[in-house]
Design a protein around this motif. Sequence first.
Motif, mmCIF file in Angstrom:
data_model
loop_
_atom_site.group_PDB
_atom_site.id
_atom_site.type_symbol
_atom_site.label_atom_id
_atom_site.label_comp_id
_atom_site.label_asym_id
_atom_site.label_seq_id
_atom_site.Cartn_x
_atom_site.Cartn_y
_atom_site.Cartn_z
ATOM 1 N N ILE A 106 0.844 -1.197 0.000
ATOM 2 C CA ILE A 106 0.000 0.000 0.000
ATOM 3 C C ILE A 106 0.877 1.243 0.000
ATOM 4 C CG2 ILE A 106 -2.014 -1.063 1.108
ATOM 5 C CD1 ILE A 106 -1.018 0.111 3.775
ATOM 6 N N ARG A 107 0.376 2.291 -0.649
ATOM 7 C CA ARG A 107 1.068 3.582 -0.630
ATOM 8 C C ARG A 107 0.100 4.736 -0.433
ATOM 9 N NH1 ARG A 107 6.401 4.688 -3.965
ATOM 10 N NH2 ARG A 107 7.557 2.867 -3.301
ATOM 11 N N THR A 108 -1.128 4.555 -0.871
ATOM 12 C CA THR A 108 -2.095 5.652 -0.837
ATOM 13 C C THR A 108 -3.312 5.258 -0.001
ATOM 14 O OG1 THR A 108 -3.312 4.866 -2.765
ATOM 15 C CG2 THR A 108 -1.413 6.324 -3.185
ATOM 16 N N TYR A 109 -4.145 6.240 0.314
ATOM 17 C CA TYR A 109 -5.369 5.946 1.036
ATOM 18 C C TYR A 109 -6.266 5.026 0.204
ATOM 19 C CZ TYR A 109 -9.633 6.361 3.691
ATOM 20 O OH TYR A 109 -10.755 6.059 4.414
ATOM 21 N N GLU A 110 -6.264 5.209 -1.111
ATOM 22 C CA GLU A 110 -7.059 4.341 -1.983
ATOM 23 C C GLU A 110 -6.565 2.897 -1.882
ATOM 24 O OE1 GLU A 110 -5.732 7.348 -2.992
ATOM 25 O OE2 GLU A 110 -7.680 8.371 -2.849
ATOM 26 N N ASP A 111 -5.242 2.706 -1.803
ATOM 27 C CA ASP A 111 -4.697 1.353 -1.607
ATOM 28 C C ASP A 111 -5.197 0.767 -0.291
ATOM 29 O OD1 ASP A 111 -3.179 1.656 -3.941
ATOM 30 O OD2 ASP A 111 -1.310 2.073 -2.855
ATOM 31 N N ILE A 112 -5.204 1.585 0.754
ATOM 32 C CA ILE A 112 -5.639 1.128 2.066
ATOM 33 C C ILE A 112 -7.107 0.711 2.021
ATOM 34 C CG2 ILE A 112 -6.101 1.882 4.443
ATOM 35 C CD1 ILE A 112 -3.560 3.673 4.122
ATOM 36 N N GLU A 113 -7.933 1.557 1.403
ATOM 37 C CA GLU A 113 -9.358 1.219 1.297
ATOM 38 C C GLU A 113 -9.567 -0.086 0.537
ATOM 39 O OE1 GLU A 113 -10.982 4.881 -0.430
ATOM 40 O OE2 GLU A 113 -12.224 5.010 1.383
ATOM 41 N N ARG A 114 -8.791 -0.276 -0.535
ATOM 42 C CA ARG A 114 -8.941 -1.462 -1.381
ATOM 43 C C ARG A 114 -8.385 -2.716 -0.708
ATOM 44 N NH1 ARG A 114 -6.219 0.367 -5.226
ATOM 45 N NH2 ARG A 114 -4.292 -0.704 -4.772
ATOM 46 N N GLU A 115 -7.235 -2.619 -0.048
ATOM 47 C CA GLU A 115 -6.527 -3.790 0.459
ATOM 48 C C GLU A 115 -6.837 -4.147 1.909
ATOM 49 O OE1 GLU A 115 -4.913 -5.707 -1.555
ATOM 50 O OE2 GLU A 115 -4.930 -4.330 -3.253
ATOM 51 N N LEU A 116 -7.206 -3.168 2.712
ATOM 52 C CA LEU A 116 -7.407 -3.406 4.139
ATOM 53 C C LEU A 116 -8.843 -3.068 4.528
ATOM 54 C CD1 LEU A 116 -4.188 -1.636 5.465
ATOM 55 C CD2 LEU A 116 -4.450 -4.028 4.807
#
Length: 153
Positions: free
Chosen positions: A25-35
Amino acid sequence: MSGPTPAQILEAAGVPFSSFPHAPIRTYEDIERELALPAERLLKTLAFRAEDRFVLVSMPMLLPAGYGKIAKAAGVSRSKLRRAGEDDLAVLGMAPGGISPLTEVADRTVVFHPSVPEMGKVYCGSGRDDVTIEVDAAALVELVKPVITDVAN
């Protein structure tokens, strides 16, 4: 990597925590998608350079950072504060997307937003972009002993 990892720092201090792997993850969008984690429990840590030291700022994920307030908390002018680059993060032993307030690098100032101590269980960076740490915010504050001041815009 320089010094112990954030997990090793927590272990050495006897602070209970857990960690879990995930896709990078690097971005908030990554966090929303992955976690699948509640946004109100996410603690972002931003890394800066201020002259010859690091400034690490931890705050709730959804609050915008106030660079002028961060510079004031670090005791430097805004013009002396710059975001840490990947080379700087390598000195900290951290990857983009995994920045943690836990480091034993000597020349550093750590700043927490005033809401952090009362956040309960939080999720923060592990130093890696593919592992997240879960820890009690009050225990994290007790261990890190940060400057606590409002750094949000």
